[in-house]
Design a protein around this motif. Structure first.
Motif: not given
Length: 377
Positions: A32-57
């Motif tokens: 995000x700081x380098x402004x290379x490409x717009x970055x998806x927030x970590x919270x959104x990624x974590x929510x998707x991982x949890x919804x897929x049942x892949x948390x802690x994997x």
């Protein structure tokens, strides 16, 4: 946009010191700081991982691409902590969500030490950015110094990364304690102050949240534009300047439409300000579409039902809340309110006793006393 999907700790898969968690979190900041490409927030990624049942994997291959797709990213980053002593070695690759094509793969090494993880992520961010440039991406050469935007204290960042994990799991009380540890280790850590205020707000301690917002604002130059905007919106909510808060959050959700926290803030402003219950429900539904387990949004959905006198719908929504997030005792509190409004104090008292068994808030005991008095117990 690009999403940092996962980091694996190769020598220690359990990641006992959270080096992989820290690397993933810091790389999100660095990109995000380098402004290379717009970055998806970590919270959104974590929510998707949890919804897929892949948390802690470990998330790799097709699962990593699916996370990116669901998170709305065009590209994903998967990374590795190869070693932390006698030097820190990190690696990562950037792949297309569409077909899995790897655009760049980089590996960096820095001497071990207290600041090593920050220096390694700086180097990795620059290496990935340069790799993307060679692959034909139009990226800018911005200075990267993740510690300047976060903290130079690894103890503070480790506690902060743990707090984020807990916050994303809707464990607000434990997240609060982790963020508190982070700001105690580094009182200038703006992101930790901001997320501490969010965790405190979601546990309804508004006076303390006010103090934490003020502490975050004193370090506001370190915050990203998104976090600064959200902090300003939160301050307006706490100050009960609901119309201004609604305007601020409306601007924010237009810019960051996949951010559940911002949709929740908009719902809060609509609910408490103009008492726009339909608008509040619409905003909360946006938040729940992003994360069906988002407990504070469910609480306000039930509040809207009660305000609209849709009391049977309120009971149905508390059941939806329970099924979505059974480990969150707040659904029980919503049951208490709904049955109380419906004029069924016996049912409300039963749920109050259940809540008392899993929570120790003063409110629970007060509600028990009121209901027992009503029933002549």
């Amino acid at each position: 946009s690009i999403a940092v999907v996962s980091f694996q700790n190769v020598p220690e898969p359990a990641d006992p010191k959270r080096e992989a968690v820290m690397a993933a979190s810091l790389l999100t900041v660095g990109l995000g700081q380098s402004q290379a490409i717009p970055v998806v927030g970590a919270q959104r990624v974590h929510d998707v991982v949890r919804q897929m049942g892949k948390a802690d994997q470990a998330i790799t291959g097709a699962d990593a691409l699916e996370v990116g797709k669901r998170a709305g990213a065009s590209y994903i980053v998967t990374g590795y902590v190869f070693q932390t002593s006698p030097s820190v070695v990190l690696g990562a690759e950037v792949a297309s969500v569409a077909d899995g094509k790897v655009f760049t793969s980089r590996r960096v090494q820095v001497p071990a030490g207290d600041q090593a993880i920050f220096a390694a992520v700086d180097s990795l961010t620059i290496a990935l950015r340069d790799g993307l440039s060679h692959a034909g991406f139009g990226v800018r050469s911005e200075t990267v110094d993740v510690a300047s935007q976060t903290t130079r204290n690894p103890v503070a960042y480790r506690a902060y990364a743990h707090g984020l994990d807990l916050l994303y799991r809707n464990d607000w009380a434990q997240a609060h304690d982790a963020f508190l540890s982070a700001v105690q280790a580094d009182t200038t850590f703006a992101q930790a102050w901001y997320h501490l205020a969010v965790a405190t707000w979601w546990t309804a301690d508004f006076p303390e949240a006010t103090r934490e917002v003020q502490a975050a604002l004193r370090q506001g130059s370190k915050l990203s534009p998104r976090d600064r905007g959200a902090l300003e919106g939160l301050q307006l909510l706490i100050q009960k300047r609901y119309r201004e808060a609604g305007d601020r959050y409306q601007q924010l959700v237009a810019r960051y439409p996949d951010d559940k926290e911002l949709w929740y803030g908009l719902g809060e402003a609509r609910f408490h300000g103009a008492r726009d219950f339909a608008g509040a429900r619409e905003a909360m539904n946006h938040a729940l579409a992003l994360d069906p387990q988002f407990g504070v949004a469910w609480v306000h959905i039930v509040d809207v039902d009660v305000q609209n006198d849709d009391l049977r719908v309120a009971i149905e929504d508390t059941e939806r809340f329970r099924k979505a997030d059974p480990g969150n005792p707040s659904w029980i509190a919503s049951k208490i309110i709904a049955f109380g409004a419906l004029g069924e104090p016996e049912s409300s008292l039963a749920y109050t006793r259940l809540y008392r068994a899993v929570a120790s808030q003063f409110w629970v005991y007060r509600q028990t006393a009121i209901l027992q008095s009503m029933l002549g117990h």
